[in-house]
Design an enzyme around this catalytic site. Structure first.
Site, PDB file in Angstrom:
ATOM      1  N   ARG A  25     -10.845   0.372  13.746  1.00  0.00           N
ATOM      2  CA  ARG A  25     -10.513   1.161  12.556  1.00  0.00           C
ATOM      3  C   ARG A  25     -11.352   0.585  11.422  1.00  0.00           C
ATOM      4  NH1 ARG A  25      -4.296   1.233  10.340  1.00  0.00           N
ATOM      5  NH2 ARG A  25      -4.946  -0.799   9.609  1.00  0.00           N
ATOM      6  N   LYS A  51       0.839  -1.203   0.000  1.00  0.00           N
ATOM      7  CA  LYS A  51       0.000   0.000   0.000  1.00  0.00           C
ATOM      8  C   LYS A  51       0.877   1.257   0.000  1.00  0.00           C
ATOM      9  CE  LYS A  51      -0.364  -0.256   5.011  1.00  0.00           C
ATOM     10  NZ  LYS A  51      -1.066  -0.948   6.107  1.00  0.00           N
ATOM     11  N   MET A  72      11.194  24.221   3.098  1.00  0.00           N
ATOM     12  CA  MET A  72      10.333  23.418   2.223  1.00  0.00           C
ATOM     13  C   MET A  72      11.139  22.532   1.269  1.00  0.00           C
ATOM     14  SD  MET A  72       7.227  24.618  -0.251  1.00  0.00           S
ATOM     15  CE  MET A  72       6.217  25.207   1.077  1.00  0.00           C
ATOM     16  N   TYR A 101      15.342  30.007   8.913  1.00  0.00           N
ATOM     17  CA  TYR A 101      14.134  30.635   9.478  1.00  0.00           C
ATOM     18  C   TYR A 101      14.183  30.665  10.994  1.00  0.00           C
ATOM     19  CZ  TYR A 101      11.818  30.320   4.930  1.00  0.00           C
ATOM     20  OH  TYR A 101      11.477  30.459   3.618  1.00  0.00           O
TER      21      TYR A 101
END
Ligand SMILES: *Cc1c(COP(=O)(O)O)cnc(C)c1O
Length: 376
Positions: A143, A45, A313, A265
């Site tokens: 779930r 998956k 990023m 940052y």
């Protein structure tokens, strides 16, 4: 200008090396834990945990795997195109694809509720055809899967299952990576009771860590994912599986710093003395989690270098003061994940699990597959 001038010859986003022979040998390690007629399936998956569903699944099929598990019909349809003869089970069942998606592509739905059973049975009746389906009973995840009330209903209304051709009766362990957790035994007992009510087909309970809980957890089929891809299924012990990936980022720029200044940052990292900072082209958009800011390491040659400042990023910054210039120039590669600092180590740096690190890596990296087809 020729066409080759227009193509990018090497990825600025870095390279993800994937050792397919390691996946095949991890599959063999898992099979080696099993006894008798128990077989080993594979969970592929989420694009095979971020490593690429197609090459990974081909490798596993060559290694002998006959049962593949995906989350949604979409992944199953893609897999069916390359593997016409294996069984493909879809965990989200009829919620994750239409009845037609399943029957046209020979996908096995995992039926997770009575409504799924009704819908699949009526499809089978309408077409006078009974393709296999799986039933998932929830024994503690809350779930997917049928709750016990629905199992009790099935016990009293067994005719409800008459139109089905059941391949697997399955459940999923919540705490298999913590062997001493009492949930494991409780779920095993509940699942054993499930089999008294639903004795048809094959039984399947164990994920990767479940394989290492002992043979009473194995039943007919185990369904590992993580361990195939190099994540340690027994976190309290030495890993029985081999590393599969090596992630390399490219140095985009190197800054020599000779006055005290800050990096990145929030000015969270202060460079004290003279030193060198390398900017590497991988950031949180590439799955290099922001939680790794200031608390992980990369590797150049055999030197460990700290990740300094905030992860951006598309970029991270490394303090490469201790690394010879000859091996840390722009265009050269650094190991972000590799033998020195594996998936589980990077996960622990950021307070997460190897699964999230792998699944987050995404497709911007240049994926380079090694040793495909070499395993015998
Ligand atoms: C993902 C998944 C698995 C595989 O789990 P790993 O811990 O990766 O081995 C098995 N069964 C179900 C239902 C899953 O969702």
């Amino acid at each position: 200008m020729t066409t080759s001038d227009l193509t990018i010859s090497s990825s600025a986003h870095g390279d993800m090396h994937i050792d397919l022979s390691a996946i095949a040998s991890n599959y063999a390690v898992l099979c080696g834990e099993l006894e008798g007629s128990t077989t080993c399936g594979s969970c592929v998956k989420a694009d095979a945990y971020g490593l690429g569903q197609t090459p990974v699944s081909r490798t596993l099929a060559l290694a002998g795997c006959q049962d593949f598990f995906v989350a949604y019909a979409e992944g199953g349809i893609a897999l069916r195109r390359i593997l016409p003869d294996v069984r493909i089970h879809v965990f989200s069942g009829l919620a994750g694809g239409s009845v037609d998606d399943f029957s046209r592509n020979d996908l096995t739905p995992v039926l997770n509720c009575l409504d799924d059973i009704k819908a699949w049975s009526s499809h089978c009746r309408d077409n006078d055809f009974t393709p296999p389906a799986d039933i998932h009973i929830d024994t503690g995840m809350c779930r997917l899967g049928m709750p016990f009330e629905e199992l009790a209903f099935l016990e009293e209304n067994s005719a409800f299952l008459d139109d089905l051709n059941i391949d697997l009766v399955m459940s999923h362990l919540a705490c298999a990576d913590t062997p001493e957790h009492p949930m494991n035994r409780e779920q095993l007992e509940l699942f054993t009771n499930v089999r008294r009510v639903l004795p048809m087909g094959r039984a399947s309970l164990a994920n990767s860590s479940g394989v290492f809980l002992g043979k009473e957890y194995h039943f007919d089929l185990v369904r590992p994912g993580a361990a195939l891809y190099g994540i340690n299924p027994v976190p309290h012990r030495e890993s029985p599986v081999s590393q599969v990936i090596r992630l390399q980022g490219k140095i985009l720029q190197v800054r020599s710093v000779d006055t005290p200044q800050t990096v990145g940052y929030g000015a969270s990292h202060q460079v004290a003395g003279p030193g060198r900072i390398a900017t590497v082209g991988a950031g949180y958009a590439d799955g290099y989690l922001r939680f790794l800011s200031g608390c992980s390491t990369a590797r150049i040659g055999n030197i460990s270098v700290p990740v300094v400042g905030q992860v951006s990023m598309d970029m991270i910054t490394l303090d490469i003061t201790d690394v010879p210039e000859a091996i840390s120039k722009p265009g050269m590669f650094v190991d972000l994940i590799g033998p020195h600092h594996d998936v589980d180590a990077v996960a622990s740096d950021s307070g997460t699990i190897g699964y999230e690190i792998l699944a987050a890596l995404g497709s911007r990296y240049n994926r380079i597959y090694h040793n495909g087809g070499l395993h015998t």
